[in-house]
Design an enzyme around this catalytic site. Structure first.
Site, PDB file in Angstrom:
ATOM      1  N   ASP A 132       0.700  -1.237   0.065  1.00 27.55           N
ATOM      2  CA  ASP A 132      -0.102  -0.112  -0.184  1.00 27.55           C
ATOM      3  C   ASP A 132       0.581   1.187   0.052  1.00 27.55           C
ATOM      4  O   ASP A 132       0.427   2.261  -0.830  1.00 27.55           O
ATOM      5  CB  ASP A 132      -0.700  -0.176   1.264  1.00 27.55           C
ATOM      6  CG  ASP A 132      -1.740   1.351   1.328  1.00 27.55           C
ATOM      7  OD1 ASP A 132      -2.693   1.449   0.628  1.00 27.55           O
ATOM      8  OD2 ASP A 132      -1.605   2.146   2.221  1.00 27.55           O
TER       9      ASP A 132
ATOM     10  N   GLU B  61      -1.395  -5.082  -4.004  1.00 21.76           N
ATOM     11  CA  GLU B  61      -0.688  -4.400  -3.228  1.00 21.76           C
ATOM     12  C   GLU B  61       0.347  -5.409  -2.818  1.00 21.76           C
ATOM     13  O   GLU B  61       1.496  -5.231  -2.586  1.00 21.76           O
ATOM     14  CB  GLU B  61      -1.310  -3.769  -2.189  1.00 21.76           C
ATOM     15  CG  GLU B  61      -2.247  -2.655  -2.543  1.00 21.76           C
ATOM     16  CD  GLU B  61      -2.862  -2.099  -1.275  1.00 21.76           C
ATOM     17  OE1 GLU B  61      -3.574  -0.890  -1.379  1.00 21.76           O
ATOM     18  OE2 GLU B  61      -3.445  -2.852  -0.370  1.00 21.76           O
TER      19      GLU B  61
END
Length: 227
Positions: free
Chosen positions: A45, A117
């Site tokens: 992220d 991610e």
């Protein structure tokens, strides 16, 4: 030992791992046991936010902070990452527990976005930031090119808030109606109430934030239809 299927998949994402176990971990949902991809998702992220922020900063030299922030949010939001996952057929590679497999977890936006991610973090750990940038940015190229330069569309909550503020009306009130599902398959329903206008809409999503955006979008649509 990495499977031939996962080995072939490395060609699809454009990167061959020195340590294939990182890719396997990135593809393993927590429902399938450990080591799963949640820690990689956490790191990924931050990495993807950095890569996209850097790309926008370089491509849009005259854009202000607000425009850059909105563009980054547009590119790294759950639905955008899930779209990338589908383009790369990532869902077919996911390692899911029996319950998630049965419920179609490989098609769920939240699981797909988390996996993207995690894969980004795996590439970063296996190589370095420069390599990760070279591999990952092409995944976003279509979306980057499609953005109106310097003026990405504001999200529904921001648009609704600005519309109300321009008329000196009260801000919308968002309330949770219900949430359901286990910790990894949450579903939210939220209401959006505009007091002065006596308008109330509802929205749904895999997170409360997405449900609020959906409710705001419905409110905007109703306001537009009443013009």
């Amino acid at each position: 030992m990495i499977s031939s299927k996962a080995s072939d998949y490395q060609q699809r994402i454009g990167y061959v791992f020195t340590d294939p176990s990182l890719l396997l971990q990135a593809l393993r949902h927590c429902s399938a046991g450990t080591p799963h991809n949640e820690r990689l998702e956490f790191l990924g992220d931050s990495v993807v936010n950095l890569l996209i922020a850097e790309a926008l900063f370089q491509r849009w030299p005259r854009a202000d902070e607000g425009a850059l922030t909105r563009a980054r949010s547009e590119l790294v939001r759950e639905t955008s990452l899930a779209s990338i996952a589908r383009t790369m057929q990532l869902g077919e590679q996911l390692i899911l527990g029996p319950g998630e497999l049965k419920s179609g977890g490989h098609r769920r936006d939240s699981i797909l976005a988390d996996a993207v991610e995690a894969v980004i973090a795996a590439i970063y750990l296996d190589a370095d930031l420069a390599t990760c940038r070279t591999v990952v940015l092409p995944w976003f190229e279509t979306a980057l090119t499609a953005l109106p330069v310097g003026k990405p569309e504001k999200d529904p909550k921001t648009r609704l808030q600005e519309w109300l503020q321009a008329r000196q009306w009260s801000l919308p009130v968002y309330e949770l109606i219900f949430e359901s599902g286990d910790p990894h398959t949450k579903h939210f329903r939220v209401s959006c109430t505009l007091g002065e206008l006596k308008l109330r809409t509802e929205g749904e999503g895999s997170s409360r934030r997405l449900a609020e955006q959906d409710a705001a979008s419905h409110a905007i649509n109703q306001l537009d239809s009443n013009k």
